[in-house]
Design a protein around this motif. Structure first.
Motif, short mmCIF file in Angstrom:
data_model
loop_
_atom_site.label_atom_id
_atom_site.label_comp_id
_atom_site.label_asym_id
_atom_site.label_seq_id
_atom_site.Cartn_x
_atom_site.Cartn_y
_atom_site.Cartn_z
N THR A 270 7.04 3.70 32.43
CA THR A 270 7.85 4.92 32.44
C THR A 270 9.16 4.74 31.68
OG1 THR A 270 8.82 4.29 34.59
CG2 THR A 270 6.88 5.74 34.62
N SER A 271 9.45 3.53 31.24
CA SER A 271 10.65 3.27 30.44
C SER A 271 10.33 3.17 28.95
CB SER A 271 11.33 1.97 30.90
OG SER A 271 11.76 2.07 32.24
N GLY A 272 9.11 3.54 28.58
CA GLY A 272 8.76 3.59 27.17
C GLY A 272 8.05 2.38 26.63
N TYR A 273 7.60 1.48 27.49
CA TYR A 273 6.89 0.28 27.04
C TYR A 273 5.40 0.57 26.91
CZ TYR A 273 11.03 -2.60 27.61
OH TYR A 273 12.29 -3.13 27.47
N ALA A 274 4.80 0.04 25.85
CA ALA A 274 3.37 0.19 25.62
C ALA A 274 2.70 -1.16 25.84
CB ALA A 274 3.11 0.67 24.20
N GLU A 275 1.51 -1.12 26.46
CA GLU A 275 0.79 -2.36 26.71
C GLU A 275 0.21 -2.89 25.40
OE1 GLU A 275 -2.57 -4.06 29.87
OE2 GLU A 275 -1.75 -2.01 30.07
N ILE A 276 0.33 -4.19 25.20
CA ILE A 276 -0.13 -4.85 23.97
C ILE A 276 -0.97 -6.07 24.35
CG2 ILE A 276 1.84 -4.09 22.60
CD1 ILE A 276 3.03 -6.92 22.98
N PRO A 277 -1.70 -6.66 23.38
CA PRO A 277 -2.42 -7.91 23.67
C PRO A 277 -1.43 -9.03 24.01
CG PRO A 277 -3.21 -6.89 21.64
CD PRO A 277 -1.96 -6.16 22.02
N ALA A 278 -1.95 -10.07 24.62
CA ALA A 278 -1.11 -11.20 25.01
C ALA A 278 -0.42 -11.79 23.79
CB ALA A 278 -1.96 -12.27 25.69
N TYR A 279 0.89 -12.01 23.91
CA TYR A 279 1.65 -12.62 22.82
C TYR A 279 2.12 -14.03 23.19
CZ TYR A 279 5.78 -11.28 25.56
OH TYR A 279 6.71 -11.15 26.57
N ASP A 280 1.81 -14.48 24.42
CA ASP A 280 2.20 -15.83 24.84
C ASP A 280 1.11 -16.37 25.76
OD1 ASP A 280 2.52 -14.65 27.33
OD2 ASP A 280 4.71 -14.66 27.27
N ASP A 281 1.32 -17.59 26.23
CA ASP A 281 0.32 -18.22 27.11
C ASP A 281 0.87 -18.39 28.52
OD1 ASP A 281 2.22 -20.10 26.60
OD2 ASP A 281 0.83 -21.67 25.93
N ASN A 282 1.73 -17.45 28.93
CA ASN A 282 2.30 -17.50 30.28
C ASN A 282 1.17 -17.41 31.31
OD1 ASN A 282 3.69 -17.22 32.67
ND2 ASN A 282 4.83 -15.39 32.05
N PRO A 283 0.97 -18.45 32.14
CA PRO A 283 -0.15 -18.43 33.09
C PRO A 283 0.03 -17.40 34.19
CG PRO A 283 1.27 -20.32 33.51
CD PRO A 283 1.75 -19.70 32.24
N HIS A 284 1.25 -16.87 34.36
CA HIS A 284 1.50 -15.89 35.42
C HIS A 284 1.38 -14.45 34.92
CE1 HIS A 284 2.81 -19.17 37.96
NE2 HIS A 284 3.73 -19.52 37.09
N ALA A 285 1.17 -14.26 33.63
CA ALA A 285 1.16 -12.91 33.07
C ALA A 285 -0.22 -12.27 33.18
CB ALA A 285 1.61 -12.94 31.61
N GLY A 286 -0.21 -10.99 33.54
CA GLY A 286 -1.44 -10.20 33.57
C GLY A 286 -1.35 -9.01 32.64
N TYR A 287 -0.10 -8.60 32.32
CA TYR A 287 0.15 -7.49 31.40
C TYR A 287 1.23 -7.92 30.42
CZ TYR A 287 -2.08 -4.77 35.15
OH TYR A 287 -2.94 -4.30 36.10
N TRP A 288 1.08 -7.44 29.18
CA TRP A 288 2.09 -7.69 28.15
C TRP A 288 2.53 -6.34 27.59
CZ3 TRP A 288 -2.00 -10.65 29.34
CH2 TRP A 288 -1.79 -12.02 29.50
N PHE A 289 3.84 -6.18 27.38
CA PHE A 289 4.38 -4.89 26.94
C PHE A 289 5.32 -5.07 25.75
CE2 PHE A 289 3.42 -4.19 31.45
CZ PHE A 289 2.78 -2.96 31.42
N GLU A 290 5.49 -3.97 25.01
CA GLU A 290 6.39 -3.97 23.87
C GLU A 290 7.05 -2.60 23.75
OE1 GLU A 290 5.36 -5.86 19.91
OE2 GLU A 290 5.29 -3.72 19.33
N LYS A 291 8.30 -2.60 23.27
CA LYS A 291 9.01 -1.35 23.04
C LYS A 291 9.84 -1.49 21.77
CE LYS A 291 12.36 1.81 25.21
NZ LYS A 291 13.15 2.09 26.44
N ARG A 292 9.76 -0.46 20.91
CA ARG A 292 10.60 -0.44 19.73
C ARG A 292 11.93 0.21 20.08
NH1 ARG A 292 8.06 -2.21 15.43
NH2 ARG A 292 9.78 -1.56 14.09
N LEU A 293 13.01 -0.40 19.63
CA LEU A 293 14.35 0.06 19.97
C LEU A 293 14.87 1.00 18.90
CD1 LEU A 293 15.87 -3.33 21.15
CD2 LEU A 293 14.88 -1.51 22.57
N ARG A 294 15.51 2.05 19.31
CA ARG A 294 16.14 2.97 18.37
C ARG A 294 17.51 2.44 18.01
NH1 ARG A 294 15.60 8.69 21.24
NH2 ARG A 294 16.05 7.39 23.06
N GLY A 295 17.96 2.66 16.80
CA GLY A 295 19.28 2.20 16.38
C GLY A 295 19.29 0.73 16.08
#
Length: 295
Positions: A270-295
């Protein structure tokens, strides 16, 4: 670090001040005999805050009082045999204020009268109006607490930073099926900026910003103390971290979260993050998110 927002209007300022004037007059704040007892509101409030016992240092922080002014009030209550001051049993450097038997009786009577005043105010309303009023007061309290929180960038190895990160790790260790160890925390030297939220000078939340590359930053260890949840502080810290990332020249922020932290994932979405494929090997991660910043 204050959150940027639209300018506060003069009408909003007048409304808040008008409510403050009405309410303080209505509950007798201006009377030297608060609730009909032989003391002003300041001393009555101090009795309430001492309660089962509190150090003078804690009282100064909690009430935002000057040390000299607090000492004078405490001495006045001592002279009336309502309070006794002793050396703290666990720390000889601290002085502990406790209520005497007379003080406890005075506080009980104060609470009885305060309850009666509140009940009298509510009695003039219908059940539906009472519900609306109490909900409005609860919302006002949450928003006023949030408005008073100050977010600061601190050294990642400072005492407040370590306390918050330890709280973060301890909670995840309880919630994650696989557990969580402090060794899983980002090393201090890899943290570009660590923000800590303070409520009345008490650290109640944190969030770390790390640089993945020149254009991409990562948000880690976003945590709110249980006592400060429900205020909207998590979203405010997230926004401040995004603003900090943009100020450092990053145009993208990433983060990950565990599958059991459904409330965190919902906030990110709800803060504008979109789910993306894994970008790291964090063993505790189940979801990965990304957001493009304005300005």
């Amino acid at each position: 670090m204050r959150q940027k927002s639209a300018s506060v209007s003069a009408a909003q300022v007048r409304t808040l001040r008008r409510f403050n004037r009405y309410f303080t007059r209505r509950i007798g704040v201006l009377d030297d005999h608060y609730l009909g007892q032989d003391r002003p509101l300041g001393e009555a409030r101090l009795l309430f805050e001492i309660g089962a016992g509190a150090s003078l240092k804690e009282l100064r922080t909690r009430l935002g009082l000057d040390a000299g002014y607090l000492s004078r009030m405490v001495r006045a209550l001592e002279r009336q045999e309502l309070v006794r001051v002793t050396v703290h049993p666990a720390d000889s450097r601290l002085r502990l204020a406790e209520l005497t038997e007379t003080g406890r009786a005075e506080l009980a009577e104060q609470n009885r009268r305060a309850d009666g005043l509140a009940e009298g105010l509510l009695r003039g309303l219908s059940a539906e109006q009472r519900g609306r009023l109490t909900e409005a007061v609860a919302v006002a309290e949450r928003l006023l607490r949030l408005a008073a929180v100050e977010v600061r960038a601190v050294d990642a190895v400072s005492a407040d930073a370590r306390a918050c990160l330890a709280g973060f790790a301890a909670e995840l260790d309880e919630r994650f099926p696989e557990g969580y160890d402090t060794a899983d925390l980002v090393p201090p030297e890899e943290i570009a900026v660590l923000l800590v939220a303070y409520e009345e000078e008490r650290a109640v939340g944190c969030g770390a910003l790390c640089a993945l590359d020149a254009g991409t930053a990562e948000i880690r260890h976003l945590w709110i103390h249980p006592d400060a949840r429900g205020l909207g502080l998590g979203r405010r810290l997230l926004t401040d971290l995004e603003r900090t990332a943009a100020g450092r020249g990053h145009h993208v922020v990433r983060l990950d979260t565990h599958a059991v932290l459904t409330e965190a994932a919902a906030m990110y979405r709800t803060s504008g993050y979109a789910e993306i494929p894994a970008y790291d090997d964090n063993p505790h991660a189940g979801y990965w998110f990304e957001k493009r910043l304005r300005g």
